[in-house]
Design an enzyme around this catalytic site. Structure first.
Site, PDB file in Angstrom:
ATOM      1  N   GLU A 100       0.813  -1.200   0.000  1.00  0.00           N
ATOM      2  CA  GLU A 100       0.000   0.000   0.000  1.00  0.00           C
ATOM      3  C   GLU A 100       0.852   1.257   0.000  1.00  0.00           C
ATOM      4  O   GLU A 100       1.972   1.267   0.496  1.00  0.00           O
ATOM      5  CB  GLU A 100      -0.914  -0.005   1.240  1.00  0.00           C
ATOM      6  CG  GLU A 100      -1.989  -1.074   1.128  1.00  0.00           C
ATOM      7  CD  GLU A 100      -2.777  -1.292   2.416  1.00  0.00           C
ATOM      8  OE1 GLU A 100      -3.784  -2.010   2.338  1.00  0.00           O
ATOM      9  OE2 GLU A 100      -2.408  -0.777   3.469  1.00  0.00           O
ATOM     10  N   CYS A 113       3.410   8.486   1.039  1.00  0.00           N
ATOM     11  CA  CYS A 113       4.081   7.513   1.897  1.00  0.00           C
ATOM     12  C   CYS A 113       4.107   6.184   1.141  1.00  0.00           C
ATOM     13  O   CYS A 113       3.058   5.654   0.786  1.00  0.00           O
ATOM     14  CB  CYS A 113       3.252   7.418   3.187  1.00  0.00           C
ATOM     15  SG  CYS A 113       3.799   6.179   4.352  1.00  0.00           S
ATOM     16  N   CYS A 120       7.208  -7.097   7.086  1.00  0.00           N
ATOM     17  CA  CYS A 120       8.421  -6.547   7.703  1.00  0.00           C
ATOM     18  C   CYS A 120       8.970  -7.564   8.690  1.00  0.00           C
ATOM     19  O   CYS A 120       8.224  -8.210   9.410  1.00  0.00           O
ATOM     20  CB  CYS A 120       8.115  -5.234   8.428  1.00  0.00           C
ATOM     21  SG  CYS A 120       9.597  -4.455   9.129  1.00  0.00           S
ATOM     22  N   CYS A 124       8.210  -5.130  15.387  1.00  0.00           N
ATOM     23  CA  CYS A 124       7.864  -4.197  16.459  1.00  0.00           C
ATOM     24  C   CYS A 124       6.478  -4.553  16.999  1.00  0.00           C
ATOM     25  O   CYS A 124       5.551  -4.832  16.232  1.00  0.00           O
ATOM     26  CB  CYS A 124       7.891  -2.757  15.945  1.00  0.00           C
ATOM     27  SG  CYS A 124       9.506  -2.299  15.264  1.00  0.00           S
ATOM     28  N   CYS A 127       3.142  -2.662  15.792  1.00  0.00           N
ATOM     29  CA  CYS A 127       2.960  -2.365  14.364  1.00  0.00           C
ATOM     30  C   CYS A 127       2.257  -3.513  13.646  1.00  0.00           C
ATOM     31  O   CYS A 127       2.680  -4.665  13.730  1.00  0.00           O
ATOM     32  CB  CYS A 127       4.327  -2.104  13.726  1.00  0.00           C
ATOM     33  SG  CYS A 127       4.249  -1.860  11.936  1.00  0.00           S
ATOM     34  N   CYS A 371      -0.554   5.585  10.170  1.00  0.00           N
ATOM     35  CA  CYS A 371       0.725   4.925  10.458  1.00  0.00           C
ATOM     36  C   CYS A 371       0.529   3.576  11.123  1.00  0.00           C
ATOM     37  O   CYS A 371      -0.222   3.451  12.072  1.00  0.00           O
ATOM     38  CB  CYS A 371       1.557   5.780  11.406  1.00  0.00           C
ATOM     39  SG  CYS A 371       2.264   7.184  10.612  1.00  0.00           S
TER      40      CYS A 371
HETATM   41  N1  SAH Z   1      10.042   0.564   9.202  1.00  0.00           N
HETATM   42  C1  SAH Z   1      10.204   1.970   9.231  1.00  0.00           C
HETATM   43  C2  SAH Z   1       9.189   2.730   8.418  1.00  0.00           C
HETATM   44  C3  SAH Z   1       7.761   2.210   8.435  1.00  0.00           C
HETATM   45  S1  SAH Z   1       6.916   2.366   9.961  1.00  0.00           S
HETATM   46  C4  SAH Z   1      10.215   2.467  10.661  1.00  0.00           C
HETATM   47  O1  SAH Z   1       9.894   1.703  11.567  1.00  0.00           O
HETATM   48  O2  SAH Z   1      10.574   3.629  10.865  1.00  0.00           O
HETATM   49  C5  SAH Z   1       6.482   4.087   9.960  1.00  0.00           C
HETATM   50  C6  SAH Z   1       6.169   4.659  11.339  1.00  0.00           C
HETATM   51  O3  SAH Z   1       4.933   4.121  11.836  1.00  0.00           O
HETATM   52  C7  SAH Z   1       7.220   4.319  12.401  1.00  0.00           C
HETATM   53  O4  SAH Z   1       7.631   5.491  13.056  1.00  0.00           O
HETATM   54  C8  SAH Z   1       6.472   3.424  13.368  1.00  0.00           C
HETATM   55  O5  SAH Z   1       6.997   3.558  14.675  1.00  0.00           O
HETATM   56  C9  SAH Z   1       5.065   3.915  13.232  1.00  0.00           C
HETATM   57  N2  SAH Z   1       4.021   2.985  13.649  1.00  0.00           N
HETATM   58  C10 SAH Z   1       3.995   1.650  13.497  1.00  0.00           C
HETATM   59  N3  SAH Z   1       2.849   1.136  13.998  1.00  0.00           N
HETATM   60  C11 SAH Z   1       2.126   2.181  14.472  1.00  0.00           C
HETATM   61  C12 SAH Z   1       0.835   2.308  15.081  1.00  0.00           C
HETATM   62  N4  SAH Z   1       0.066   1.253  15.290  1.00  0.00           N
HETATM   63  N5  SAH Z   1       0.419   3.531  15.428  1.00  0.00           N
HETATM   64  C13 SAH Z   1       1.183   4.628  15.181  1.00  0.00           C
HETATM   65  N6  SAH Z   1       2.380   4.569  14.590  1.00  0.00           N
HETATM   66  C14 SAH Z   1       2.858   3.366  14.245  1.00  0.00           C
HETATM   67 FE1  SF4 Z   2       8.748  -2.850  10.548  1.00  0.00          FE
HETATM   68 FE2  SF4 Z   2       6.608  -1.748  11.611  1.00  0.00          FE
HETATM   69 FE3  SF4 Z   2       8.846  -1.904  13.029  1.00  0.00          FE
HETATM   70 FE4  SF4 Z   2       8.713  -0.194  10.957  1.00  0.00          FE
HETATM   71  S1  SF4 Z   2       7.516  -0.108  12.860  1.00  0.00           S
HETATM   72  S2  SF4 Z   2      10.384  -1.622  11.455  1.00  0.00           S
HETATM   73  S3  SF4 Z   2       7.390  -1.372   9.570  1.00  0.00           S
HETATM   74  S4  SF4 Z   2       7.622  -3.643  12.291  1.00  0.00           S
END
Ligand code: SAH
Ligand code: SF4
Length: 381
Positions: A100, A113, A120, A124, A127, A371
């Protein structure tokens, strides 16, 4: 596999190639070097989808090219428009994977974006993309084709202007001064690699994609308008800085102690906060440019004034700005969004200490484009 596909060498997807790569490719076929620039411009400045469109190239060469090369493309399988003007594009890749991209209009300027991987590997805890594990890296072509597909959509379906002209002059989201090089109002102004995936876990394809984005004969984005976001892969941060020194860096910090960061971001067990911040300090940024620290606020977990205080201390010797992102809740994840009061207090603490802070509103919330909510319709394993 069919008999045919075994005997023919696969065609080269030209959108996987930077301009120097394209020169090599054509020289390898005995072609003059200047042909590469012609083809490159056809691809990115004229959005050519077939070799036949390349009318300043001889018919013979066009035919030869079509035998050894191809021009790939992405068409969105679905486009959802949110009530705030945000648009989410779902792209189905050749092998059935989905990714997406999200278009976010901010004061009439479009930020796109884009995704760098299907799923991934970083895992995390908060996420949604991370819960799908890594399916595969996107190719360079698949990364640039997201941009090209959205640019096309913006031409055929220009967004209604979301700002009344009286409000013009409001500060832009990135806080940057205007360089007067904005694309047409309907075009894409900023690219952020904050969609699905960890871009620094796919640098072999992400670096050529960025080169195509910022090439003056390619997609023509100014490097100050391209941002790569990482969870903190330290050696890859150094490599990115070496190979493309002027791109913007965003780092998802999200916690101010190793204890908590270890828990919510497994990457921290490999590269703890101290090493991550050292890599930020060493990242080559021109002039007055700053590292963006993203901080996902998790209700009751990392949202107190103590956290804000520690955050300030951690980043104070790095030119910085902070993006506060209130956690977007999703099913199956136990974290909660922070309260309005916690967000405001955190934000105010940083502002009062002269930090540039942006608290992201939940853009695209009603279409699950915010996000961390992107999933590319992948089925959970
Ligand atoms: N992998 C990269 C870029 C994609 S994630 C990274 O982690 O930076 C983009 C952003 O979304 C990151 O800052 C991450 O911390 C945030 N993010 C992930 N899950 C989220 C959620 N459920 N609510 C708000 N932000 C989130
Ligand atoms: Fe991967 Fe989501 Fe962590 Fe970004 S925030 S590194 S997309 S698992």
């Amino acid at each position: 596999m069919t008999a045919e596909s075994i005997t023919t060498t696969p065609k080269t997807d030209l959108k996987n190639l930077t301009l120097p790569d394209l020169e090599k490719f054509l020289q390898g076929q005995g072609k003059e070097r200047f042909r590469a620039l012609q083809v490159f411009k056809w691809l990115y400045q004229h959005d050519a989808r077939t070799f036949d469109e390349m009318t300043n190239i001889s018919k013979d060469l066009r035919r030869e090219l079509s035998e050894t090369a191809l021009i790939s493309n992405l068409e969105p399988e679905a486009v959802e428009q949110g009530s705030d003007g945000t648009r989410k594009y779902l792209f189905k890749l050749g092998d059935g994977n989905g990714v997406e991209a999200v278009l976010i209009p901010i004061e009439g300027r479009n930020t796109l974006c884009i995704s760098s991987q299907a799923g991934c590997a970083m895992g995390c805890e908060f996420c949604l993309t991370g819960t799908y594990k890594l399916t595969r890296n996107l190719t360079t072509a698949e990364i640039v084709n997201q941009i090209m597909a959205v640019e096309r959509d913006l031409i055929t379906n220009p967004p209604a202007l979301s700002v009344d002209p009286g409000q013009d002059g409001a500060e832009s989201d990135d806080g940057d001064d205007d360089d007067g090089q904005a694309q047409s109002p309907a075009g894409i102004r900023n690219i952020v690699m904050m969609g699905m995936g960890e871009p620094l876990h796919n640098l072999d394809n992400v670096i050529p994609a960025i080169r195509i984005m910022i090439d003056g004969n390619g997609l023509q984005f100014s490097n100050r308008r391209v941002t790569v976001s990482t969870c903190g892969l330290v050696p890859e941060m150094a490599r990115l800085g070496r190979e493309i020194p002027n791109v913007n860096l965003a780092v998802s910090l999200n916690a101010t102690t190793d204890e908590l960061r270890d828990r919510i971001m497994p990457v921290n067990r490999r590269y703890p906060i101290r090493e991550l911040l050292k890599a930020c300090k060493e990242f080559p940024l021109p002039g007055r440019r700053k590292v963006t620290f993203e901080y996902v606020m998790l209700g009751g977990i990392n949202d107190t004034l103590q956290d804000a205080k520690r955050l300030l201390r951690l980043i104070s010797d790095i030119p910085n700005k902070v993006n506060l992102i209130p956690f977007n809740e999703h099913e199956g994840c136990e974290f909660k969004a922070p309260t309005r009061a916690a967000i405001d207090a955190f934000h105010k603490y940083l502002i009062d200490h002269n930090v540039t802070v942006i608290t992201r509103d939940s853009r695209g919330g009603d279409i699950s484009a915010a996000c961390g909510q992107l999933k590319g319709k992948l089925e959970k394993a």
